[in-house]
Design an enzyme around this catalytic site. Structure first.
Site, PDB file in Angstrom:
ATOM      1  CD  GLN A  86       5.918  20.746  50.397  1.00 56.75           C
ATOM      2  OE1 GLN A  86       6.632  21.509  51.048  1.00 56.75           O
ATOM      3  NE2 GLN A  86       4.944  21.181  49.633  1.00 56.75           N
TER       4      GLN A  86
ATOM      5  CB  SER B 141      13.393  21.784  49.055  1.00 52.70           C
ATOM      6  OG  SER B 141      12.457  22.812  49.033  1.00 52.70           O
TER       7      SER B 141
ATOM      8  CD  GLU C 145       0.078  30.982  47.043  1.00 53.66           C
ATOM      9  OE1 GLU C 145       1.224  30.622  46.827  1.00 53.66           O
ATOM     10  OE2 GLU C 145      -0.520  31.779  46.309  1.00 53.66           O
TER      11      GLU C 145
ATOM     12  CB  SER D 199      12.024  33.303  48.973  1.00 57.78           C
ATOM     13  OG  SER D 199      12.197  33.719  47.626  1.00 57.78           O
TER      14      SER D 199
END
Lengths: 393, 370
Positions: free
Chosen positions: A126, A129, A244, A378
């Site tokens: 993926q 970031s 999710e 987070s």
């Protein structure tokens, strides 16, 4: 209110139990219990075994090669996998890009990529970031410029787990600087052997190589590799929001594996007071973590019941992620504690057999666990999400 | 796999909700508490009329045979509105201890269901919550029993008409064998009752017994399991009350942080406040999930004891944390008698102690999962 299994679910449970019986090699178990991933070769081998049984994509609909299982069946499957010390399947292809491809991808993309995910042929990573885009992902700067029938991609991705073993990467890149920051982002599929890609390992505190920086320098990919429409990449992430809760549920269900490892370590360890497992202070600590794990399993049941009823879970997926990640940290820390003074013997400088039985898994697990409250949103971001979406603050 | 109430359970829940809104509105709470026993008696009669008191009593004993889930539907409302009526002690625990206890028990339970009689369980001695940690003695003279001993805490016992007293017909303190259960009327000769009010306005007592005539319930010397099974039912009911109270405390806190202005903004706009409210709501979900799974397992008749022990620990931890934070986020006014949040905190603290505190049940969980 009824949580009992129906007769057909009991039969299914027996099938799954039979499949897992004695099928997990002993040398996988300590890694799995530490919450660490098996080596890519072993994970691929596991994926192939599941695929051969027709269970390669438990959460996918049948039309795309999935099992089409009900949430109740998924719960049974993961419960049995957890009990058998089976690993979690690697999720980046199965849970992250696969569902986006079957929801928004072209027919050609579906036909080509989906079977290869299920069979374990393709390993996906993926590319989201970046150095300046972590929790604030929309700040990403990697560009994909249209040039004839291609996109030319330039940028710098961070924390790209398993880029060093992946065959393909799905990346978010900016195709426009107009409008809202989120509007100019597209989702593009990239073959990892395309010229211009350079991978540089990021060394992490657990001394295990799982993540990387990826530099993209004039990486040219066919324009047909875009998923859905240009500039809509940000929105496609929403299909994942709905799924999710299943990822959170599945992950949380593997927590009892770590607790079994703690129990075993404490049952082996002799102290001046007798076995550690009999020492009241330790038993109270272990009971506390186990009790909280029971609570998380109850929360998972609620998520699965929502899914079965087709109901929105609201913030409960985020809540499970928050609690599961905190608990995996506590459980692995307790495992290290159970090793006692020998927890300082991380690596042998001479004879390997002098190391504690569960080293380095316990310590690597405790260190790796620190990232669980950071990745996938987070804990602070999860709290922001719950405050905004569920509490209206 | 589903957590929703069925239609009947939902109607029951709604009926309790209306009762709570009428009788226990937060604004009138201090007035209600000041009414004391007369107010309780009036509401108890209403609850009898609504059929709630006989709901948990077995059908063959004149009740409605309601299970843990129906009791949960009632107790969540009791918790949300912080009703002080001792439903769990008189309508859940006592009937569970007495069920199948013979004609005398059945006759008394019918009166319990009608609201004419209240029975409280006197199980605890010397500040220990273990059912086997008792030394009160029952001596048999012909086929009559006489009890001698001290019961330190009788939950909701201050206004009871009868007591269910555990005592030894054999064995030593700590042993499960030799424990028997007896009925003693509150006016019995040789029985001294000291009454107490708790900080949550529940009314308890302790008992001193000297050669008190008593009627046996269940098999002589073998009731430890019966007591623990009955306590599990009471504990699950109390957990539903705790969850109702927690959710009400969070709702009150959310209202408050949305409206309370400081530094020119609602305090709920501050991230540090938001994250605390989030943690409160996560604790609510944790407690609710555990409570519902425990109630469901109890209802389906499986062995639920280690699950209930785990749930008792965690619900208490979550409940106290939520109520403490509710007070904290209300600021100074949160500590006032006038605001409801301080009443939630007081009830949560007492619910932790009822039938064994966090440490007791954590040790019990560790023992059961050894």
């Amino acid at each position: 209110m009824n949580l009992d299994l129906a007769p057909e679910d009991r039969e299914f449970q027996q099938d799954v139990r039979d499949f897992f019986a004695n099928s997990i090699p002993e040398d996988w178990k300590k890694t799995v219990r530490a919450g660490l991933r098996l080596s890519p070769e072993n994970l691929v081998a596991y994926q192939r075994r599941l695929a051969d049984r027709g269970w390669g994509a438990p959460t996918w609909p049948k039309e795309y090669g999935g099992t089409g299982w009900t949430p109740q069946q998924l719960h049974i499957f993961w419960s049995e996998a957890s009990a058998a010390d089976a690993p979690a399947q690697f999720h980046q292809g199965l849970e992250l890009i696969g569902p986006i491809i079957f929801t928004y991808g072209s027919q050609a993309q579906k036909d080509y990529y989906l079977p290869r995910i299920i069979s374990g042929e393709d390993w996906w990573c993926q590319g989201y970031s970046e150095p300046g885009a972590g929790s604030d992902l929309a700040a990403l700067r990697t560009r994909a410029d249209r040039d004839g029938d291609d996109y030319v991609i330039n940028g710098h991705k961070m924390w790209t787990s398993y880029a060093h073993v992946a065959d393909r990467m799905f990346i978010l890149a900016r195709t426009s600087n107009e409008g809202r920051r989120q509007q100019g982002i597209s989702l593009i599929l990239v073959d990892m052997d395309t010229p211009g890609i350079r991978i540089s390992p990021i060394h992490t505190l657990d001394e295990k190589h799982h993540t990387n920086e990826v530099f993209l320098d004039d990486v040219r990919v066919p324009a047909t590799n875009i998923v859905g429409e240009e500039g809509m990449g940000w929105n496609y992430g929403k299909v994942l929001l709905d799924r999710e809760r299943m990822v959170a549920a599945a992950t949380a269900m593997f927590l009892p594996q770590t607790l079994r490892a703690v129990r075993e370590a404490a049952t082996r360890r002799r102290t001046a007071y007798g076995l550690l497992i009999d020492k009241p202070e330790f038993r109270a600590k272990l009971a506390q973590v186990e009790i909280e794990a029971v609570a998380v399993q109850a929360m998972v049941l609620r998520l699965m019941a929502d899914a079965a009823a087709g109901a929105d879970s609201g913030p409960r997926g985020s809540m499970v992620k928050l609690r599961w990640s905190e608990l995996t940290q506590q459980a692995t820390a307790l495992w290290v504690e159970a090793l006692g003074p020998k927890a300082q013997h991380f690596a042998a400088l001479g004879d390997e057999s002098e190391l504690p039985d569960d080293m380095p898994f316990a310590l690597k697990g405790a260190l790796y666990a620190r990232v669980t409250t950071i990745y996938g949103g987070s804990s602070e971001i999860q709290r922001n999400i719950i405050a905004r979406r569920a509490l209206g603050l | 796999m589903q957590f929703a109430f069925n239609d009947e359970q939902q109607m029951l829940r709604d009926s309790v909700e209306r009762f709570g809104e009428d009788e226990w509105s937060a604004a009138d709470r201090l007035k209600r508490l000041a009414e004391g026993r007369e107010g309780t008696a009036r509401r108890w009669a209403q609850m009898a009329e609504l059929g709630w008191l006989m709901l948990p009593i077995a059908e063959e004993e004149g009740g409605l045979g309601g299970g843990p889930v129906e009791i949960m539907a009632i107790m969540e409302g009791v918790g949300r509105h912080l009703m002080t009526e001792a439903y769990v002690s008189h309508c859940v625990l006592a009937p569970a201890l007495m069920t199948g206890g013979g004609d005398h028990c059945a006759a008394l339970l019918e009166q319990v269901g009608a609201g004419q009689v209240r029975i409280a369980a006197a199980l605890i001695e010397d500040d220990d919550f273990d059912v086997a940690a008792i030394s009160a003695r029952a001596s048999a003279i012909d086929d009559r029993f006489k009890l001698t001993g001290t019961k330190t805490h009788v939950e909701d016992g201050a206004d009871a008409d009868w007591y269910l007293v555990s005592a030894r017909t054999g064995g030593a303190p700590g042993e499960r064998a030799g424990i028997s259960l007896f009925l003693v009327p509150s006016g019995a000769e040789g029985l001294a009752i000291q009454r107490f009010r708790a900080v949550d306005s529940h009314r308890h007592c302790s008992l001193d017994l000297v050669d008190v005539d008593a009627i046996p319930v269940g098999v002589i010397g073998e009731v430890a399991d019966r007591i623990e099974a009955a306590l599990d039912r009471a504990i699950v009911a109390h957990m539903a009350e705790a969850v109702g109270s927690m959710e009400a405390a969070v709702a009150a806190t959310l209202d408050y942080v949305r409206t309370r202005q400081q530094f020119g903004a609602p305090i709920g706009s501050f991230q540090v406040v938001q994250h605390k409210v989030v943690d409160m709501s996560v604790a609510c979900e944790e407690a609710r999930a555990l409570m519902m799974v425990a109630a469901s397992q109890l209802a389906s008749g499986g062995d639920a004891s280690s699950l209930i022990a785990a749930a008792k620990v965690r619900v208490a931890q979550c409940g106290i944390a939520v109520a403490q934070q509710a007070v904290q986020l209300h600021g100074g006014v949160g500590t006032s008698e006038e605001l409801i949040v301080s009443h939630h905190l007081r009830r949560q603290m007492m619910l932790d102690l009822a039938h064994g505190d966090r440490d007791h049940h954590k040790a019990r969980f560790a023992e059961l999962t050894r």
